[in-house]
Design a protein around this motif. Structure first.
Motif, mmCIF file in Angstrom:
data_model
loop_
_atom_site.group_PDB
_atom_site.id
_atom_site.type_symbol
_atom_site.label_atom_id
_atom_site.label_comp_id
_atom_site.label_asym_id
_atom_site.label_seq_id
_atom_site.Cartn_x
_atom_site.Cartn_y
_atom_site.Cartn_z
ATOM 1 N N ASP A 15 24.181 -67.554 43.860
ATOM 2 C CA ASP A 15 24.679 -67.013 45.125
ATOM 3 C C ASP A 15 25.601 -68.028 45.797
ATOM 4 O O ASP A 15 25.416 -69.244 45.676
ATOM 5 C CB ASP A 15 23.502 -66.689 46.041
ATOM 6 N N SER A 16 26.584 -67.513 46.503
ATOM 7 C CA SER A 16 27.593 -68.375 47.129
ATOM 8 C C SER A 16 27.019 -69.294 48.202
ATOM 9 O O SER A 16 27.641 -70.295 48.573
ATOM 10 C CB SER A 16 28.707 -67.516 47.741
ATOM 11 N N SER A 17 25.835 -68.985 48.712
ATOM 12 C CA SER A 17 25.227 -69.813 49.757
ATOM 13 C C SER A 17 24.371 -70.951 49.202
ATOM 14 O O SER A 17 23.862 -71.771 49.973
ATOM 15 C CB SER A 17 24.366 -68.936 50.666
ATOM 16 N N VAL A 18 24.209 -71.027 47.886
ATOM 17 C CA VAL A 18 23.353 -72.043 47.274
ATOM 18 C C VAL A 18 24.003 -73.415 47.369
ATOM 19 O O VAL A 18 25.210 -73.561 47.138
ATOM 20 C CB VAL A 18 23.056 -71.687 45.804
ATOM 21 N N ARG A 19 23.205 -74.420 47.699
ATOM 22 C CA ARG A 19 23.666 -75.805 47.747
ATOM 23 C C ARG A 19 23.167 -76.539 46.511
ATOM 24 O O ARG A 19 21.965 -76.543 46.219
ATOM 25 C CB ARG A 19 23.169 -76.492 49.019
ATOM 26 N N VAL A 20 24.086 -77.152 45.785
ATOM 27 C CA VAL A 20 23.757 -77.811 44.524
ATOM 28 C C VAL A 20 24.120 -79.287 44.636
ATOM 29 O O VAL A 20 25.272 -79.632 44.889
ATOM 30 C CB VAL A 20 24.497 -77.165 43.340
ATOM 31 N N PRO A 22 24.085 -83.607 43.532
ATOM 32 C CA PRO A 22 24.714 -84.396 42.464
ATOM 33 C C PRO A 22 23.954 -84.320 41.145
ATOM 34 O O PRO A 22 22.732 -84.387 41.115
ATOM 35 C CB PRO A 22 24.684 -85.826 43.021
ATOM 36 N N TYR A 23 24.673 -84.124 40.072
ATOM 37 C CA TYR A 23 24.174 -84.180 38.699
ATOM 38 C C TYR A 23 23.133 -83.114 38.382
ATOM 39 O O TYR A 23 22.405 -83.229 37.391
ATOM 40 C CB TYR A 23 23.612 -85.578 38.390
ATOM 41 N N ALA A 24 23.041 -82.090 39.198
ATOM 42 C CA ALA A 24 22.180 -80.959 38.857
ATOM 43 C C ALA A 24 22.779 -80.205 37.675
ATOM 44 O O ALA A 24 24.004 -80.189 37.482
ATOM 45 C CB ALA A 24 22.003 -80.034 40.054
ATOM 46 N N VAL A 25 21.916 -79.562 36.882
ATOM 47 C CA VAL A 25 22.354 -78.800 35.711
ATOM 48 C C VAL A 25 21.731 -77.411 35.785
ATOM 49 O O VAL A 25 20.510 -77.278 35.949
ATOM 50 C CB VAL A 25 21.958 -79.495 34.397
ATOM 51 N N ILE A 26 22.563 -76.380 35.668
ATOM 52 C CA ILE A 26 22.094 -74.994 35.675
ATOM 53 C C ILE A 26 22.599 -74.330 34.404
ATOM 54 O O ILE A 26 23.814 -74.206 34.197
ATOM 55 C CB ILE A 26 22.588 -74.241 36.921
ATOM 56 N N ASP A 27 21.690 -73.902 33.562
ATOM 57 C CA ASP A 27 22.051 -73.361 32.256
ATOM 58 C C ASP A 27 22.373 -71.876 32.314
ATOM 59 O O ASP A 27 22.115 -71.185 33.309
ATOM 60 C CB ASP A 27 20.907 -73.584 31.264
ATOM 61 N N GLU A 28 22.894 -71.399 31.198
ATOM 62 C CA GLU A 28 23.179 -69.981 31.021
ATOM 63 C C GLU A 28 21.894 -69.172 31.184
ATOM 64 O O GLU A 28 20.826 -69.570 30.762
ATOM 65 C CB GLU A 28 23.748 -69.752 29.622
ATOM 66 N N GLY A 29 21.991 -68.014 31.812
ATOM 67 C CA GLY A 29 20.853 -67.130 31.971
ATOM 68 C C GLY A 29 20.071 -67.333 33.244
ATOM 69 O O GLY A 29 19.176 -66.547 33.549
ATOM 70 N N VAL A 30 20.386 -68.374 34.005
ATOM 71 C CA VAL A 30 19.669 -68.647 35.254
ATOM 72 C C VAL A 30 20.269 -67.818 36.382
ATOM 73 O O VAL A 30 21.494 -67.657 36.473
ATOM 74 C CB VAL A 30 19.741 -70.145 35.597
ATOM 75 N N GLN A 31 19.404 -67.297 37.255
ATOM 76 C CA GLN A 31 19.836 -66.604 38.464
ATOM 77 C C GLN A 31 19.201 -67.286 39.673
ATOM 78 O O GLN A 31 17.986 -67.508 39.691
ATOM 79 C CB GLN A 31 19.409 -65.136 38.436
ATOM 80 N N VAL A 32 20.021 -67.619 40.671
ATOM 81 C CA VAL A 32 19.537 -68.302 41.871
ATOM 82 C C VAL A 32 19.954 -67.491 43.082
ATOM 83 O O VAL A 32 21.143 -67.221 43.287
ATOM 84 C CB VAL A 32 20.087 -69.740 41.969
ATOM 85 N N GLY A 33 18.976 -67.118 43.900
ATOM 86 C CA GLY A 33 19.223 -66.279 45.064
ATOM 87 C C GLY A 33 19.774 -67.040 46.253
ATOM 88 O O GLY A 33 19.994 -68.258 46.205
ATOM 89 N N PRO A 34 19.973 -66.336 47.362
ATOM 90 C CA PRO A 34 20.638 -66.913 48.538
ATOM 91 C C PRO A 34 19.878 -68.083 49.156
ATOM 92 O O PRO A 34 18.655 -68.125 49.149
ATOM 93 C CB PRO A 34 20.707 -65.731 49.515
ATOM 94 N N HIS A 35 20.653 -69.020 49.685
ATOM 95 C CA HIS A 35 20.170 -70.100 50.549
ATOM 96 C C HIS A 35 19.187 -71.042 49.855
ATOM 97 O O HIS A 35 18.383 -71.700 50.527
ATOM 98 C CB HIS A 35 19.536 -69.527 51.814
ATOM 99 N N ILE A 37 18.340 -74.542 47.821
ATOM 100 C CA ILE A 37 18.848 -75.914 47.839
ATOM 101 C C ILE A 37 18.360 -76.621 46.584
ATOM 102 O O ILE A 37 17.154 -76.657 46.305
ATOM 103 C CB ILE A 37 18.373 -76.670 49.085
ATOM 104 N N LEU A 38 19.299 -77.182 45.827
ATOM 105 C CA LEU A 38 18.983 -77.945 44.625
ATOM 106 C C LEU A 38 19.357 -79.397 44.872
ATOM 107 O O LEU A 38 20.522 -79.719 45.111
ATOM 108 C CB LEU A 38 19.749 -77.415 43.414
ATOM 109 N N ASN A 54 14.577 -71.122 48.369
ATOM 110 C CA ASN A 54 13.749 -72.087 47.654
ATOM 111 C C ASN A 54 14.412 -73.459 47.707
ATOM 112 O O ASN A 54 15.640 -73.564 47.632
ATOM 113 C CB ASN A 54 13.557 -71.666 46.199
ATOM 114 N N HIS A 55 13.591 -74.505 47.828
ATOM 115 C CA HIS A 55 14.119 -75.861 47.916
ATOM 116 C C HIS A 55 13.549 -76.684 46.771
ATOM 117 O O HIS A 55 12.332 -76.867 46.671
ATOM 118 C CB HIS A 55 13.745 -76.486 49.258
ATOM 119 N N PHE A 56 14.446 -77.163 45.902
ATOM 120 C CA PHE A 56 14.062 -77.985 44.753
ATOM 121 C C PHE A 56 14.513 -79.416 45.019
ATOM 122 O O PHE A 56 15.708 -79.695 45.110
ATOM 123 C CB PHE A 56 14.716 -77.453 43.475
#
Length: 266
Positions: A15-20, A22-35, A37-38, A54-56
């Protein structure tokens, strides 16, 4: 909102509101909803389906392959609800077979270095403290509290509003509303949790009486359940009796000694 050092697969749905971070990795097939924080160095993989808010925190690994020698590389998944907190280095493994999920509900708090094994089912408003570990296929029901460095064996169930004291371990089912102490022991009711859940004094008293019949009168569990079913009919009592009736691994037993231990029940 996305740090330039992050690596995100073009097929991932973010989602466009997700905050990612430094150096985070998101693989193919993952879906992350609004708001969501990674934080730094978060790794999302597998078929992870993640809800909103969700906050990771730093170093979380979500959706990695199960630690199961029978796992043959199937495209399996993790389902996560909303408003969860995953503190530093939490690990949540995806399921071991296609068509199955590891599932985490909403409003849960997983503290640093907690581990959720493959095919686990975690409800809502659950707290899993630092270093606690859930073996594969474990089930933790709503509002349970698993303290630091606790161990939950594979296929074990932890009932609603149960509490595990720090360092305790269960390889048998932990009944709802109770407190786990040591290895496969219980020592009364989680009265603090019951009050926080707005359970009335009369309801707590009935649970105290039910606990005594089930675990302190020296009856076999089957005989105690038959006796309790005739005496208690409140919603909480039904939850307890249905949980016990559904046990396949056996149930933790009371370890308290002497009349003074009754104080722990109220």
């Amino acid at each position: 909102m996305i740090n330039p050092t992050a690596i995100i697969h073009p097929s991932a749905q973010i989602d466009s509101s997700v905050r990612v971070g430094p150096y985070a990795v998101i693989d193919e097939g993952v879906q992350v909803g609004p708001h969501c924080i990674l934080g730094p160095h978060v790794y999302l993989t597998g078929r992870a389906r993640i809800g909103e808010h969700n906050h990771f925190f730093a170093g979380c690994v979500i959706g990695e392959a199960p630690q199961d020698l029978k796992y043959a590389g199937a495209a399996t998944s993790v389902q996560i609800g909303g408003h969860n907190v995953f503190r530093e280095h939490v690990t949540v493994h995806r399921s071991a077979k296609a068509g199955e999920d590891t599932a985490i509900g909403s409003n849960n708090f997983l503290m640093a270095h907690a581990h959720v094994g493959h095919n686990c089912q975690v409800g809502n408003f659950v707290i899993i403290a630092n270093g606690a570990m859930l073996g594969g296929h474990a089930a933790v029901h709503d509002r349970a509290f698993i303290s630091g460095n606790c161990l939950v064996h594979q296929f074990v169930r932890v009932g609603t509003l149960a509490l595990m004291q720090g360092g305790s371990a269960v390889s048998k089912d932990l009944p709802p509303f109770t407190v786990a102490r040591g290895d496969n022991g219980i020592c009364g009711l989680n009265t603090v949790g019951l009050r926080r859940a707005s359970m009335s004094a009369s309801e707590r008293l009935e649970l105290k009486q039910l606990y005594r019949v089930l675990f302190r009168e020296g009856l076999t569990l089957r005989a105690a359940m038959q006796k309790a079913a005739k005496q208690f009919s409140s919603p909480a009592a039904k939850i307890m009796l249905e949980f016990l009736a559904g046990s396949k691994r056996g149930v933790c037993s009371d370890t308290s000694k002497g009349a003074g231990s009754d104080q722990e029940l109220e």
